[in-house]
Design an enzyme around this catalytic site. Structure first.
Site, PDB file in Angstrom:
ATOM      1  N   PHE A 132       0.862  -1.195   0.000  1.00 43.13           N
ATOM      2  CA  PHE A 132       0.000   0.000   0.000  1.00 43.13           C
ATOM      3  C   PHE A 132       0.895   1.240   0.000  1.00 43.13           C
ATOM      4  O   PHE A 132       1.736   1.405   0.881  1.00 43.13           O
ATOM      5  CB  PHE A 132      -0.918   0.028   1.233  1.00 43.13           C
ATOM      6  CG  PHE A 132      -1.843   1.221   1.230  1.00 43.13           C
ATOM      7  CD1 PHE A 132      -3.102   1.138   0.655  1.00 43.13           C
ATOM      8  CD2 PHE A 132      -1.433   2.441   1.755  1.00 43.13           C
ATOM      9  CE1 PHE A 132      -3.949   2.246   0.618  1.00 43.13           C
ATOM     10  CE2 PHE A 132      -2.274   3.551   1.717  1.00 43.13           C
ATOM     11  CZ  PHE A 132      -3.528   3.452   1.153  1.00 43.13           C
ATOM     12  N   ASP A 185       9.202   2.806   1.541  1.00 45.98           N
ATOM     13  CA  ASP A 185       8.022   3.549   2.010  1.00 45.98           C
ATOM     14  C   ASP A 185       7.895   3.327   3.514  1.00 45.98           C
ATOM     15  O   ASP A 185       7.410   2.282   3.960  1.00 45.98           O
ATOM     16  CB  ASP A 185       6.796   3.045   1.243  1.00 45.98           C
ATOM     17  CG  ASP A 185       5.502   3.720   1.699  1.00 45.98           C
ATOM     18  OD1 ASP A 185       5.476   4.264   2.822  1.00 45.98           O
ATOM     19  OD2 ASP A 185       4.520   3.681   0.938  1.00 45.98           O
ATOM     20  N   LYS A 198       2.808  10.221   8.434  1.00 47.63           N
ATOM     21  CA  LYS A 198       2.073   9.825   9.654  1.00 47.63           C
ATOM     22  C   LYS A 198       2.635  10.304  10.990  1.00 47.63           C
ATOM     23  O   LYS A 198       2.299  11.391  11.439  1.00 47.63           O
ATOM     24  CB  LYS A 198       1.931   8.306   9.655  1.00 47.63           C
ATOM     25  CG  LYS A 198       0.930   7.831   8.581  1.00 47.63           C
ATOM     26  CD  LYS A 198       0.647   6.370   8.722  1.00 47.63           C
ATOM     27  CE  LYS A 198      -0.360   5.872   7.720  1.00 47.63           C
ATOM     28  NZ  LYS A 198      -1.684   5.730   8.290  1.00 47.63           N
TER      29      LYS A 198
END
Lengths: 446, 446
Positions: free
Chosen positions: A167, A273, A304
């Site tokens: 993702f 990532d 985040k």
């Protein structure tokens, strides 16, 4: 009707609440506890989908939020590329850059994880084209003209390789590399970019050493051969250290070391990532530090837990050869960079990297005992801080578990088809681990 | 070396400063004046590439920035889709939603102009697919499977139509609709989405009525025929009310009315990109209000002057039929929505929409006089607030003008090949218009 239900129904008239767990009172929430509108307190091991670093309403963050520096950054949002602020250098140097992974001493700041990944893709594409064209070679007339038509050679048919179940975000470029669930991708046009399998390891690891090693070799061979098949069109590959949204899928440091070696051999850039794994939660500041690579990744993206997004890199040539190529109005957000600096300093001051490693080890061991003689399988994340997950036999069983945990005062999230993932804050302590385990025991009736 | 040069060189080691005008002291900047590190004050008619609504350090914004509400929003950034905050409904209702264009009473919040456009594209694609599939019809096995391979039918080959010289952002989907300059697009893979010409009007408008009308008809015919040529693949088109980055290109209300009519006939959705024109600067709150459309646009996107981004829409079916389809971790940012609310309230309280219309009219008339017997051509933006532009004969002349204006205390920006664009704050007054015109007179030696 509870206050919570009432507000959810009213909010529903202006905002899509179909994914909402409950409405939060962020004023009353504190450290690891999230409070809802009816005053229920939940031990939060989901932390806004892994976004809260220092818990709710951390006093140092509140102090910074109320500072003159923050007010000025908030109300005079600069176009940083054209009109950088006088304090931006120190904000970066003491925060986002001081936190950079080993060797990766340059940064591009953006606004979200998707944005971080897509701007890293752009940097990779521009670099690759520059190498191919030869430094100092100007753009051709044909390139200048064809790019305005969205056609090669100006807009080349280069691609990014990603892994099954990965993702990487939900804008058009990032979504083309996302392979988590159909619901993320249905009805949205995509670049026809390739994918390759990510290892599906069996647990407990010590029982399946041989099978897992074979599985990783199988995936490495496919990774290598897909690069060959695409004959130079694969400019970069993107990989999560732990596939999070896709189900908390791990691989060994050896697997990642080999990915790096193969990518270097084949001249493919490596984008790690760390949008979800970054910023201490796996017991290292960056999860890829667990791999001990001899050559660092080309790009590491983050977001985040830093509340600020972007990518790190080392090679100065990843800064495009002309201004305005990697560019947009804001080029980041100083108010977010100030928050990131405070988070970084607090992590250092309170030794949160080693603390979360210790509490993770403690929790993992406890969970091993808790899950004995339960239907839970595939406990994983040993030695990865509190970045721990496990599986149920079905999505239904998993969802029932999540719901019951909420009734027992724990806010907890799922991932993949039937997995539960822990995403605690960095101030999660042994006492919280005990509370969590007690609730699990009750819910599983053991 | 000046302080400015010194800091630019130091900042350059950690941040790309090749596009920087100068380093700003945002602490000392005030209302329409931007202050650099050497204490130079510039009357700012560029306003952070059109991003500053109420001038620098507006007291109401500073007050809000220092409020408890802001601190709590900043330090507990929520995953709004799953854990909405107790005050988010009123923040939206009193701010972003209260400012919504006529009839468009729903909003999706995002983080940047690019993000706003791309999530609007996604909404358009999902809606179109739903219509084609039939409501209530489930996804097929083939769709579920093919989308994981980035292939049709799951990832359909639908496209977005955009206009030559348009600018809609720089992520992969939005960049495929951007057609401003080659440097924005070179070396980046693009979707092979179509474009169609935007009118090139001649000025002064009253002298070229017939030519301009013919030019608009020509573009309307091509718009219509490109939709037919693509045989149902064009799901939506995107258009700026005034093409800003591309050179401040205007068209008549009639042109946009016809675009709307044709798009309704041909079942193509209309996305109006108000990222730069929105929030009062054209003398209406939304620039498309100048057109008096009988059917509102399907989507209106916004960002910049609101410091918060997203899109407005009316049709409840543009909310996808399932949760988690239009979704991401943050789904917006309450801290930005709080700023947007304050900006909106202040605009209402101080009547800034009508004030900017009046000062724009005053300035336009003055500029008509100023530019007589100068090499400046194509003065445009009459009746569009301070959203005014003009041309020089060459990029070089334009760039020299911009530089000299800076030396005369005016921070001003360009667009297109050889245009100058005014992008003032909303608190720009007649006295500032006078200062601006005096400087222009000096620089042009008239």
């Amino acid at each position: 009707m509870s206050k919570n239900e009432q507000e959810l129904s009213q909010l529903g008239s202006v905002f899509d609440t179909r994914a909402a767990y409950f409405v939060c009172n962020y004023f009353a929430s504190h450290d690891n506890y999230l409070v809802d509108l009816d005053g229920n307190e939940y031990l939060d091991v989901y932390a806004q989908i892994s976004s809260i670093a220092l818990g709710y309403n951390h006093p140092e963050l509140i102090k910074v939020a109320k500072s003159d520096e923050m007010a000025v950054a908030l109300v005079n949002r600069p176009a940083l590329g054209c009109f950088p602020s006088s304090d931006y250098r120190t904000i970066l140097e003491e925060g986002i850059l001081a936190a950079a992974p080993p060797s990766l001493d340059k940064v591009w700041t953006s606004l979200s994880g998707s944005d971080a990944n897509e701007t890293a893709f752009k940097a990779a594409f521009m670099y690759h084209a520059l190498q191919k064209r030869g430094k100092g070679t100007p753009f051709t007339e044909e390139e200048m003209k064809s790019c305005m038509e969205n056609l090669p050679p100006g807009c080349p048919d280069y691609v990014i390789l990603s892994f099954e179940h990965g993702f990487h975000g939900r804008l058009f470029g990032s979504l083309s590399t996302t392979r988590s669930k159909a619901i993320h991708k249905l009805d949205i046009p995509a670049f026809q970019w390739p994918k390759t399998p990510f290892p599906r390891l069996k647990y407990p690891l010590e029982e399946f050493e041989k099978e897992n090693s074979q599985e990783e070799e199988r995936c490495l061979e496919l990774f290598s051969s897909v690069i060959d098949q695409w004959k130079g069109r694969i400019v970069a590959f993107i990989v999560e250290p732990i596939q999070s949204e896709g189900g908390d899928n791990h691989a060994s440091p050896y697997f990642f070391q080999r990915l790096r070696e193969i990518s270097l051999e084949k001249n493919v850039l490596m984008i790690v990532d760390e949008v979800q794994t970054g910023v201490a939660s796996t017991g290292k500041f960056w999860a890829h530090e667990h791999w001990n690579l001899t050559t660092p990744p080309d790009f590491v993206t983050f977001s985040k837990k830093f509340q600020a997004a972007g990518f790190y890199f080392q090679n100065p040539e990843f800064v495009p050869n002309q201004p305005f190529r990697q560019f947009n109005t804001w080029c980041g957000d100083p108010s977010k960079a100030i928050i990131a600096r405070t988070i970084f300093k607090q992590i250092q001051k309170d030794n949160l990297v080693s603390k979360i490693r210790e509490v993770g080890d403690y929790l993992y061991e406890k969970l091993e005992t808790v899950f004995k003689s339960t239907p839970v399988t595939n406990l994983r994340g040993k030695g990865r801080g509190t970045f721990i997950a496990w599986d149920f036999d079905s999505a239904q069983e998993r969802n029932e578990f999540l719901l019951k945990m909420k009734q027992h005062g724990i806010n907890i999230g799922g991932c993949g088809d039937s997995s539960v993932r822990l995403r605690t804050t960095l101030i999660f302590e042994k006492k919280h681990a005990d509370i969590l385990c007690d609730a699990i025991l009750k819910v599983l009736n053991v």
